[in-house]
Design a protein around this motif. Sequence first.
Motif, PDB file in Angstrom:
ATOM      1  N   MET A   1       0.817  -1.218   0.000  1.00 53.01           N
ATOM      2  CA  MET A   1       0.000   0.000   0.000  1.00 53.01           C
ATOM      3  C   MET A   1       0.855   1.275   0.000  1.00 53.01           C
ATOM      4  SD  MET A   1      -3.210  -0.687  -0.150  1.00 53.01           S
ATOM      5  CE  MET A   1      -3.824   0.914   0.253  1.00 53.01           C
ATOM      6  N   ALA A   2       2.181   1.135   0.059  1.00 46.47           N
ATOM      7  CA  ALA A   2       3.138   2.254   0.112  1.00 46.47           C
ATOM      8  C   ALA A   2       2.951   3.064   1.386  1.00 46.47           C
ATOM      9  CB  ALA A   2       3.024   3.135  -1.125  1.00 46.47           C
ATOM     10  N   PHE A   3       2.710   2.376   2.506  1.00 45.16           N
ATOM     11  CA  PHE A   3       2.643   3.014   3.820  1.00 45.16           C
ATOM     12  C   PHE A   3       3.928   2.793   4.605  1.00 45.16           C
ATOM     13  CE2 PHE A   3      -2.227   2.292   4.149  1.00 45.16           C
ATOM     14  CZ  PHE A   3      -2.447   3.377   3.329  1.00 45.16           C
ATOM     15  N   ASP A   4       4.886   2.079   4.037  1.00 49.36           N
ATOM     16  CA  ASP A   4       6.124   1.809   4.763  1.00 49.36           C
ATOM     17  C   ASP A   4       6.958   3.080   4.856  1.00 49.36           C
ATOM     18  OD1 ASP A   4       6.478   1.610   1.952  1.00 49.36           O
ATOM     19  OD2 ASP A   4       8.429   0.683   2.282  1.00 49.36           O
TER      20      ASP A   4
ATOM     21  N   ALA B   1       8.638   8.531   3.233  1.00 46.90           N
ATOM     22  CA  ALA B   1       9.739   9.489   3.119  1.00 46.90           C
ATOM     23  C   ALA B   1       9.877   9.981   1.678  1.00 46.90           C
ATOM     24  CB  ALA B   1      11.037   8.847   3.587  1.00 46.90           C
ATOM     25  N   ARG B   2       9.739   9.068   0.711  1.00 47.66           N
ATOM     26  CA  ARG B   2       9.845   9.461  -0.697  1.00 47.66           C
ATOM     27  C   ARG B   2       8.746  10.446  -1.076  1.00 47.66           C
ATOM     28  NH1 ARG B   2       9.789   4.717  -2.732  1.00 47.66           N
ATOM     29  NH2 ARG B   2       7.616   4.685  -3.343  1.00 47.66           N
ATOM     30  N   ARG B   3       7.507  10.197  -0.589  1.00 46.09           N
ATOM     31  CA  ARG B   3       6.411  11.125  -0.891  1.00 46.09           C
ATOM     32  C   ARG B   3       6.637  12.478  -0.242  1.00 46.09           C
ATOM     33  NH1 ARG B   3       2.181   6.735  -0.262  1.00 46.09           N
ATOM     34  NH2 ARG B   3       1.860   7.591   1.810  1.00 46.09           N
ATOM     35  N   ALA B   4       7.184  12.496   0.984  1.00 47.74           N
ATOM     36  CA  ALA B   4       7.470  13.762   1.660  1.00 47.74           C
ATOM     37  C   ALA B   4       8.525  14.558   0.892  1.00 47.74           C
ATOM     38  CB  ALA B   4       7.913  13.508   3.089  1.00 47.74           C
ATOM     39  N   LEU B   5       9.563  13.873   0.413  1.00 49.11           N
ATOM     40  CA  LEU B   5      10.601  14.556  -0.365  1.00 49.11           C
ATOM     41  C   LEU B   5      10.033  15.085  -1.678  1.00 49.11           C
ATOM     42  CD1 LEU B   5      13.676  12.235   0.204  1.00 49.11           C
ATOM     43  CD2 LEU B   5      13.322  14.541   1.105  1.00 49.11           C
ATOM     44  N   ASP B   6       9.187  14.299  -2.329  1.00 47.10           N
ATOM     45  CA  ASP B   6       8.560  14.755  -3.573  1.00 47.10           C
ATOM     46  C   ASP B   6       7.697  15.982  -3.332  1.00 47.10           C
ATOM     47  OD1 ASP B   6       9.775  12.753  -5.005  1.00 47.10           O
ATOM     48  OD2 ASP B   6       7.992  11.471  -5.104  1.00 47.10           O
ATOM     49  N   LYS B   7       6.969  15.985  -2.215  1.00 46.23           N
ATOM     50  CA  LYS B   7       6.107  17.127  -1.898  1.00 46.23           C
ATOM     51  C   LYS B   7       6.947  18.385  -1.672  1.00 46.23           C
ATOM     52  CE  LYS B   7       2.486  18.615   1.243  1.00 46.23           C
ATOM     53  NZ  LYS B   7       1.668  18.267   2.403  1.00 46.23           N
ATOM     54  N   LYS B   8       8.061  18.247  -0.945  1.00 46.65           N
ATOM     55  CA  LYS B   8       8.947  19.397  -0.718  1.00 46.65           C
ATOM     56  C   LYS B   8       9.536  19.890  -2.024  1.00 46.65           C
ATOM     57  CE  LYS B   8      10.366  18.552   4.030  1.00 46.65           C
ATOM     58  NZ  LYS B   8      11.483  18.267   4.931  1.00 46.65           N
ATOM     59  N   ARG B   9       9.917  18.951  -2.898  1.00 44.89           N
ATOM     60  CA  ARG B   9      10.495  19.332  -4.185  1.00 44.89           C
ATOM     61  C   ARG B   9       9.486  20.091  -5.028  1.00 44.89           C
ATOM     62  NH1 ARG B   9      10.231  17.065  -9.111  1.00 44.89           N
ATOM     63  NH2 ARG B   9       9.192  15.235  -8.261  1.00 44.89           N
ATOM     64  N   ILE B  10       8.242  19.647  -5.014  1.00 50.94           N
ATOM     65  CA  ILE B  10       7.194  20.311  -5.796  1.00 50.94           C
ATOM     66  C   ILE B  10       6.884  21.689  -5.228  1.00 50.94           C
ATOM     67  CG2 ILE B  10       4.733  20.201  -6.367  1.00 50.94           C
ATOM     68  CD1 ILE B  10       5.143  17.157  -6.695  1.00 50.94           C
ATOM     69  N   GLN B  11       6.857  21.807  -3.884  1.00 52.36           N
ATOM     70  CA  GLN B  11       6.602  23.109  -3.268  1.00 52.36           C
ATOM     71  C   GLN B  11       7.728  24.088  -3.553  1.00 52.36           C
ATOM     72  OE1 GLN B  11       5.944  22.127   0.833  1.00 52.36           O
ATOM     73  NE2 GLN B  11       3.748  21.750   0.528  1.00 52.36           N
ATOM     74  N   ALA B  12       8.965  23.585  -3.586  1.00 53.82           N
ATOM     75  CA  ALA B  12      10.110  24.453  -3.835  1.00 53.82           C
ATOM     76  C   ALA B  12      10.179  24.891  -5.297  1.00 53.82           C
ATOM     77  CB  ALA B  12      11.407  23.761  -3.449  1.00 53.82           C
ATOM     78  N   ASN B  13       9.743  24.043  -6.209  1.00 51.44           N
ATOM     79  CA  ASN B  13       9.807  24.334  -7.630  1.00 51.44           C
ATOM     80  C   ASN B  13       8.515  23.915  -8.291  1.00 51.44           C
ATOM     81  OD1 ASN B  13      10.598  24.921 -10.198  1.00 51.44           O
ATOM     82  ND2 ASN B  13      12.215  23.398 -10.295  1.00 51.44           N
ATOM     83  N   PRO B  14       7.486  24.772  -8.307  1.00 54.66           N
ATOM     84  CA  PRO B  14       6.170  24.375  -8.874  1.00 54.66           C
ATOM     85  C   PRO B  14       6.222  24.041 -10.366  1.00 54.66           C
ATOM     86  CG  PRO B  14       6.027  26.464  -7.679  1.00 54.66           C
ATOM     87  CD  PRO B  14       7.469  26.096  -7.749  1.00 54.66           C
ATOM     88  N   ASP B  15       7.267  24.466 -11.077  1.00 51.47           N
ATOM     89  CA  ASP B  15       7.354  24.180 -12.520  1.00 51.47           C
ATOM     90  C   ASP B  15       7.611  22.703 -12.798  1.00 51.47           C
ATOM     91  OD1 ASP B  15       7.009  26.862 -12.983  1.00 51.47           O
ATOM     92  OD2 ASP B  15       9.173  27.287 -13.073  1.00 51.47           O
ATOM     93  N   CYS B  16       8.182  21.961 -11.834  1.00 47.52           N
ATOM     94  CA  CYS B  16       8.499  20.543 -12.067  1.00 47.52           C
ATOM     95  C   CYS B  16       7.379  19.625 -11.611  1.00 47.52           C
ATOM     96  CB  CYS B  16       9.794  20.168 -11.362  1.00 47.52           C
ATOM     97  SG  CYS B  16       9.669  20.141  -9.578  1.00 47.52           S
ATOM     98  N   GLN B  17       6.162  20.148 -11.444  1.00 48.11           N
ATOM     99  CA  GLN B  17       5.046  19.352 -10.931  1.00 48.11           C
ATOM    100  C   GLN B  17       4.641  18.247 -11.879  1.00 48.11           C
ATOM    101  OE1 GLN B  17       1.797  21.783  -9.754  1.00 48.11           O
ATOM    102  NE2 GLN B  17       0.935  20.218  -8.432  1.00 48.11           N
ATOM    103  N   ASN B  18       4.765  18.440 -13.156  1.00 45.44           N
ATOM    104  CA  ASN B  18       4.319  17.435 -14.123  1.00 45.44           C
ATOM    105  C   ASN B  18       5.418  16.455 -14.506  1.00 45.44           C
ATOM    106  OD1 ASN B  18       1.760  18.518 -14.218  1.00 45.44           O
ATOM    107  ND2 ASN B  18       2.294  19.939 -15.868  1.00 45.44           N
TER     108      ASN B  18
END
Length: 126
Positions: free
Chosen positions: A100-103, A108-125
């Motif tokens: 279920m990707a709850f490990d 941690a990977r989703r948290a890093l992705d969220k920070k990356r997207i917040q820092a650079n909204p152009d790389c969202q896609n």
Amino acid sequence: MPLLPLEQTPPPATSAAGAALQPFALKDAPALIEAVFPAQKISFEAQRERKAGAGQTLTALGSYWKGRKPLILVRAILLGSLLPQTDDPEKDLEVFEKLMAFDEGSLARRALDKKRIQANPDCQNS
């Protein structure tokens, strides 16, 4: 497929490990959801999904559908219903959370992705 008489029944299939596979061997086995179900983690993820505005719009209908169930909840219930229990509930929970990707790694990977997207909204896609 026509049914064969008992004397013509093909031999049972074998798995990659060489063990014989028996049809319906797990038919009466209890499901994983009966013993182990991480309700708190699933509730948290379902709440996050419900708060996401993009996940609420059904493009085919063009409007907001209020009766929609969180997809993560439906996935968890289906997976928990299909996986069999074993004698090790901790290992069962570990496998379920990994699927279920709850490990810890997936969270941690989703948290890093969220920070990356917040820092650079152009790389969202990407």
